[in-house]
Design a protein around this motif. Structure first.
Motif, short mmCIF file in Angstrom:
data_model
loop_
_atom_site.label_atom_id
_atom_site.label_comp_id
_atom_site.label_asym_id
_atom_site.label_seq_id
_atom_site.Cartn_x
_atom_site.Cartn_y
_atom_site.Cartn_z
N LEU A 41 0.83 -1.20 0.00
CA LEU A 41 0.00 0.00 0.00
C LEU A 41 0.87 1.26 0.00
CD1 LEU A 41 -2.90 1.08 0.08
CD2 LEU A 41 -2.80 0.96 2.56
N LEU A 42 1.94 1.25 0.78
CA LEU A 42 2.85 2.40 0.79
C LEU A 42 3.52 2.58 -0.57
CD1 LEU A 42 4.54 2.12 4.29
CD2 LEU A 42 3.01 3.91 3.49
N ARG A 44 2.42 1.60 -3.58
CA ARG A 44 1.44 2.07 -4.56
C ARG A 44 1.03 3.53 -4.28
NH1 ARG A 44 1.15 0.00 -9.21
NH2 ARG A 44 -1.01 0.61 -9.36
N THR A 45 1.04 3.93 -3.02
CA THR A 45 0.70 5.32 -2.68
C THR A 45 1.74 6.28 -3.22
OG1 THR A 45 -0.47 4.60 -0.71
CG2 THR A 45 0.22 6.89 -0.76
N THR A 46 3.01 5.90 -3.13
CA THR A 46 4.06 6.78 -3.65
C THR A 46 4.05 6.86 -5.17
OG1 THR A 46 5.67 4.98 -3.64
CG2 THR A 46 5.58 6.37 -1.67
N MET A 48 1.34 7.10 -7.00
CA MET A 48 0.13 7.79 -7.47
C MET A 48 0.49 9.09 -8.19
SD MET A 48 -2.50 7.47 -4.25
CE MET A 48 -3.79 8.43 -4.99
N VAL A 50 -0.39 12.63 -8.73
CA VAL A 50 -1.16 13.65 -8.02
C VAL A 50 -0.72 15.02 -8.55
CG1 VAL A 50 -1.66 14.63 -5.75
CG2 VAL A 50 -1.30 12.18 -5.99
N PRO A 59 -4.80 13.02 -1.82
CA PRO A 59 -5.19 11.62 -1.98
C PRO A 59 -4.13 10.63 -1.50
CG PRO A 59 -4.77 12.62 -4.12
CD PRO A 59 -4.69 13.71 -3.11
N ARG A 60 -2.92 11.08 -1.24
CA ARG A 60 -1.88 10.18 -0.74
C ARG A 60 -1.87 10.06 0.79
NH1 ARG A 60 3.40 11.99 -4.17
NH2 ARG A 60 2.74 11.13 -6.15
N PRO A 63 -4.07 6.82 2.50
CA PRO A 63 -3.46 5.52 2.19
C PRO A 63 -2.07 5.35 2.81
CG PRO A 63 -4.42 6.45 0.21
CD PRO A 63 -4.51 7.49 1.28
N ALA A 64 -1.32 6.46 2.89
CA ALA A 64 0.00 6.39 3.50
C ALA A 64 -0.10 6.10 5.00
CB ALA A 64 0.78 7.69 3.26
N GLY A 67 -1.18 2.44 5.35
CA GLY A 67 -0.05 1.58 5.01
C GLY A 67 0.99 1.55 6.11
#
Length: 185
Positions: A41-42, A44-46, A48, A50, A59-60, A63-64, A67
């Motif tokens: 999850l971390l 995939r968050t990085t 994104m 944006v 939006p990060r 989820p960060a 994660g």
């Protein structure tokens, strides 16, 4: 002679009760799995995309946070299981006999009913819409968990799924699938 036999027998009993490092540590897999999900999850968050105009709570952010919490939880579970004092002091054979005697153990019926309800929800979501599919999901899970008030639970499920539909459409501006209900209304 009897002392030697007793010592040897007690060593063998101790060895079978203690076993290897992995005996009684199957929960280590859960900790590693939770940590891996958090790491994914971390990652995939990085990745994104944006816009640069997004503020700190973009939006990060959430989820960060989730994660990071999953990684911390996974690591703490794995460390707790790996520590020497984690193992149960009850021998494995005795705990299995107690579980059989008390009726404790795996109860597959609620798990299978919940999984079947989830599959039905996913199959009905586009055609029947959120309100119908969500109500069947909530009602099916309540039945799987042992509720005896089927009609009352069905009414509550319709109310909850309608409230979720209303919250998403009015409060968040997002539309959940309406399905056949939109055609009827």
């Amino acid at each position: 002679m009897t002392t030697f036999v007793q010592r040897t027998a007690s060593r063998r009993d101790g060895e079978s009760a203690s076993g290897s490092f992995w005996t009684g540590r199957s929960e280590l897999f859960v900790g590693v799995l939770v940590g891996a999900i958090g790491g994914f999850l971390l990652l995939r968050t990085t990745m994104m995309d944006v816009p640069s105009s997004v503020s700190f709570l973009g939006p990060r952010f959430f989820p960060a946070v989730i994660g990071a919490l999953l990684v911390v939880l996974g690591v703490s579970l794995a460390v707790r299981v790996a520590l020497p004092g984690h193992r149960s002091t009850v021998p494995e054979e005795q705990s299995e006999m107690e579980a059989d005697a008390s009726g404790a153990g795996s109860d597959w019926k609620p798990l299978l009913l919940t999984a079947g309800t989830l599959v039905a929800h996913l199959a009905l979501l586009r055609t029947a819409g959120w309100i119908v599919a969500g109500a069947l999901l909530f009602w099916g899970v309540s039945c799987a968990l042992g509720s005896k008030h089927k009609l009352r639970d069905l009414g509550i499920s319709v109310i909850v799924s309608s409230a979720v539909q209303l919250a998403f459409s009015t409060g968040l501006g997002l539309s959940l699938p309406s399905g056949l209900l939109l055609e009827v209304l």
